[in-house]
Design an enzyme around this catalytic site. Structure first.
Site, PDB file in Angstrom:
ATOM      1  N   SER A 198       7.677  -1.291  -0.436  1.00  0.00           N
ATOM      2  CA  SER A 198       7.508  -0.886  -1.832  1.00  0.00           C
ATOM      3  C   SER A 198       6.317  -1.563  -2.498  1.00  0.00           C
ATOM      4  O   SER A 198       5.512  -0.906  -3.172  1.00  0.00           O
ATOM      5  CB  SER A 198       8.787  -1.180  -2.621  1.00  0.00           C
ATOM      6  OG  SER A 198       9.070  -2.568  -2.644  1.00  0.00           O
ATOM      7  N   ASP A 199       6.177  -2.891  -2.333  1.00  0.00           N
ATOM      8  CA  ASP A 199       5.069  -3.548  -3.028  1.00  0.00           C
ATOM      9  C   ASP A 199       3.726  -3.230  -2.383  1.00  0.00           C
ATOM     10  O   ASP A 199       2.708  -3.121  -3.073  1.00  0.00           O
ATOM     11  CB  ASP A 199       5.290  -5.059  -3.148  1.00  0.00           C
ATOM     12  CG  ASP A 199       5.663  -5.729  -1.847  1.00  0.00           C
ATOM     13  OD1 ASP A 199       5.771  -5.036  -0.821  1.00  0.00           O
ATOM     14  OD2 ASP A 199       5.865  -6.963  -1.849  1.00  0.00           O
ATOM     15  N   CYS A 200       3.711  -3.047  -1.061  1.00  0.00           N
ATOM     16  CA  CYS A 200       2.468  -2.609  -0.410  1.00  0.00           C
ATOM     17  C   CYS A 200       2.067  -1.225  -0.913  1.00  0.00           C
ATOM     18  O   CYS A 200       0.876  -0.943  -1.123  1.00  0.00           O
ATOM     19  CB  CYS A 200       2.642  -2.585   1.106  1.00  0.00           C
ATOM     20  SG  CYS A 200       2.999  -4.194   1.843  1.00  0.00           S
TER      21      CYS A 200
END
Length: 785
Positions: free
Chosen positions: A491-493
């Site tokens: 998700s953060d990537c």
């Protein structure tokens, strides 16, 4: 000399490797005996010697070998004179032109020269000391050790260097390079040394063996160690708690169904359960017999061990998460009643064999969808071994062998195994730091290459076939931690990749290249929206849904929170920032859903704040990291020091934790202990200083009182090296609360980014021009006259 190759396969002769995007982001090391001049070889040896002589004070490598190579290939020379702010004296005038911008331009120039030809920034992503030994053990068991790491090869020399250089003074090895010695890593690294030809009387082996025997021998090794030693034949499977493969044929409505597990936990125990169900043991070679003699005390030699009792033993040095009594009760029930039934006819024929086949089907599915990279290095080796056990000469095993180079990394401290590479993660932040520098005219080609890499690295499809039946979530539109071939959405990537594409889309195409098609941006938004939990937070890989009480069944002793997926402050903040930016540029696309998402996400961040105003960081050390991320998300959503008590508390935390010299410095021990612990001697760390500085900038500190920012900037500027690099300091990455991870690129990315934001924010306020700052004062107050 060692050479880093980027964006390449293994050569035309290797038919067992393939790529979805022409190997963009792939980084592999090759040794060329003819490469390099005498001077270059001397530089490498000097770097190795320097690391060795300072290894007790600085554990992470400076990742120098590939940097030397790239800087030479690009004929880099720093032409911008170095500036420093005087430490002595009453006052020192600083202007935008002469200090902060100069340091920024020098750093940008240096860091740009480190970009690979395909647009990413290579870097070491390692540190745990249980990554490499299982690979060596697996290759030894399968008979391919001399194929992958030939005897007397440079590979073996560098592996031995790494193990020797990171042995602690007491003879043991820690869970990671900065950790205290543990039974798990001491036993594994001892075995690795012996497999690679070190005799038992070698000083490294002798001191390690004494450490092991002084603590009762390897019967006290944690469960993962028990598994690997059983596979090798140095332990007995009856000394392991059950890992029945029948787990994979349980009805999906059960709360402990594997589809509800955290993906890494699922992917570790998938091949482990296959090997356990097979009770696979490698050939009992003379070396294995010797290890049985060497790793057990005379009072309880191998052939007299009470294996049933050994199941629950764990050395105190390893016991971060002691098993609760309910878990031991479950293991005992399975051990005494279930396993004896499942290993006897007719159950072994009709249940176990089916379970083993279903488990292997899942392994093959995951291998195929990751191009045989698999989700990470721990899982990679286990899946590779399972494929060999099923079919020693099969294509699956050969495809695994072809992807081993993807995990190996060489630095001045030797050859190590990476988690799986941080190419996309590092590049996403690098691009944002460079964009913040406002030096676009100087680095256009760098930005264009980075843009192309990010576009090429987006995952274009969901996992193959009926992926939900294989417990997988959608991945189309996501970014992975490493490269597209890896295939696992994060998700953060994804959020950071989306931010980069949005930022670059607002710039002239003749400088940064064509912007990404809106449909591909929509796919990224879809992924992020699909991952939000009921309480508003975002997990890293898959939706949250399992019961939290399942963490009571955590079978590891040295990790926490690994059974189910959890929400994370960092992932939530990244998503808020990305979706806020997206909604401004594409207001017609799912605006109501995005607004609702952001509202819930802000609520999650506010609820997750600690009493002291900080946030616990799960992927970096620790409260400094989490607080920087959280403040970025809050600022993107319009939360300010004026309108948000949450922001005010966070600012109070950052100002209170600022050190005497203007920086921030937090010990990795904050992570396992879950409380703020400063570095010994109240030292500062430049990466953490950048995080603290950017957190204050997010919270509007420049408008209220810039003195703390000036003090932090002074530390960054004065710490910059002659060539524009920054010095390597303590480890700053973490995972699963208790294991640290070395991100070698962080020392460049974050100081650059902080200086860039500092210049940009303070220039707007005209604070830097004509300002005389009391640099030697430690006060957070400053007067303007």
């Amino acid at each position: 000399m060692w050479k880093l190759k980027v964006g390449e396969g293994n050569g035309e002769k290797d038919a067992y490797i393939y790529s979805t995007n022409n190997y963009a982001g792939r980084q592999i090391w090759q040794f060329d005996p003819e490469a390099g001049s005498d001077e270059e070889r001397a530089q490498v040896e000097a770097a190795r010697l320097h690391f060795y002589n300072n290894r007790d004070h600085l554990k992470p490598s400076a990742d120098l070998l590939w940097r030397m190579q790239f800087l030479k290939e690009k004929k880099f020379k720093q032409t911008i004179p170095q500036v420093k702010i005087k430490v002595d004296g009453d006052e020192e005038e600083i202007t935008y032109e002469t200090a902060a911008t100069t340091a920024l331009r020098r750093g940008v120039r240096f860091f740009s020269a480190l970009q690979a030809s395909d647009g990413h920034w290579p870097a070491e992503n390692a540190g745990p000391l249980f990554f490499l030994p299982p690979l060596v053990m697996c290759l030894y068991i399968t008979g391919h050790l001399n194929t992958v790491f030939p005897a007397e090869s440079e590979h073996r020399k560098e592996i031995l260097r790494y193990i020797h250089y990171h042995q602690n003074e007491d003879g043991g090895w820690g869970l990671h390079i900065e950790g205290h010695s543990t039974m798990f890593c001491t036993a594994l690294n001892y075995i690795c040394l012996r497999i690679l030809g070190q005799p038992p009387h070698h000083i490294a082996c002798a001191t390690a063996r004494n450490w092991i025997l002084d603590r009762g021998g390897v019967t006290l090794i944690p469960s993962w160690g028990k598994t690997w030693l059983s596979i090798l034949g140095v332990f007995d499977w009856s000394g392991c708690n059950p890992m029945p493969p029948e787990f994979w044929i349980l009805p999906s409505f059960l709360p402990m169904h594997p589809g509800k597990m955290w993906c890494y936990c699922r992917m570790v125990y998938m091949p482990m359960s296959y090997l356990y169900g097979k009770r696979f043991v490698g050939a009992i070679t003379p070396l294995v017999v010797e290890l049985r003699q060497e790793l057990y005390p005379e009072a309880e030699p191998y052939h007299k061990v009470n294996w049933g009792k050994a199941r629950h033993l764990c050395a105190k040095e390893d016991a971060y998460y002691p098993h609760p009594w309910i878990q031991d009760l479950i293991w005992n029930t399975l051990y005494v009643f279930t396993e004896p039934l499942l290993t006897r006819w007719p159950f072994n024929k009709f249940i176990r064999e089916k379970a083993l086949q279903v488990t292997m089907d899942h392994i093959h599915y995951e291998d195929h969808n990751s191009r045989y990279i698999t989700i990470g290095c721990v899982e990679k080796v286990l899946c590779m071994l399972a494929c060999w056990v099923e079919h020693p000469n099969g294509d699956s095993f050969k495809k695994h062998l072809a992807r081993i180079p993807d995990y190996l990394w060489v630095a001045e401290d030797g050859m190590k195994m990476q988690s799986f590479g941080s190419q996309q993660w590092d590049t996403g932040f690098a691009i944002q730091a460079l964009l913040a520098s406002n030096l676009i005219d100087e680095i256009g080609p760098v930005l264009k290459r980075g843009h192309e890499f990010i576009k090429a690295s987006q995952v274009k499809d969901n996992p193959s076939g009926d992926f939900k039946r294989m417990y997988r979530h959608i991945s189309k539109g996501s970014w992975t931690f490493s490269d597209q071939d890896h295939g696992w959405q994060v998700s953060d990537c994804t959020a950071e990749g989306l931010k980069c594409c949005l930022l670059l889309s607002m710039m002239p195409t003749e400088i940064v290249g064509e912007k990404m098609e809106p449909e591909r941006l929509y796919d990224s938004v879809n992924i992020l929206l699909s991952l939000q939990s009921k309480i508003g937070g975002l997990p890293a890989w898959e939706p949250v849904g399992a019961h939290k009480w399942l963490e009571l069944l955590n079978p590891t002793e040295f990790f926490a929170d690994i059974v189910i997926e959890h929400e994370y402050v960092e992932c939530t903040s990244s998503a808020i920032q990305a979706l806020t930016m997206f909604s401004k540029l594409y207001p017609g696309h799912r605006k109501k859903e995005i607004d609702k998402f952001i509202g819930k996400a802000i609520g999650y961040l506010e609820d997750a704040q600690m009493a002291d105003g900080s946030w616990y960081g799960c992927w970096g050390v620790c409260f400094t990291y989490g607080t920087w991320f959280a403040l970025g998300g809050l600022a993107a959503a319009g939360k300010t020091y004026t309108n948000s008590p949450t922001v005010r508390k966070a600012v109070h935390f950052l100002l209170n934790s600022q050190t005497q010299n203007g920086g921030w410095g937090e010990s990795f021990r904050s992570c396992p202990q879950k409380k703020y612990i400063p570095l010994e001697g109240n030292r500062s760390n430049l990466v953490q200083t950048a995080w603290g500085m950017m957190g204050l900038l997010h919270a509007g500190q420049a408008e209220r009182d810039p003195a703390p920012l000036h003090r932090a900037a002074k530390l960054l500027i004065n710490s910059q090296l002659e060539d524009g690099d920054f010095p390597q300091e303590e480890i700053t990455g973490v995972f699963m609360r208790n294991c640290m991870l070395h991100y070698a690129a962080y020392r460049n990315i974050y100081p650059l980014w902080a200086l860039a934001e500092y210049c940009r924010r303070l220039k707007d306020r005209k604070i830097l021009h004509g300002f005389r700052a009391p640099w030697d004062s430690t006060s957070n107050e400053v007067n303007f006259e």
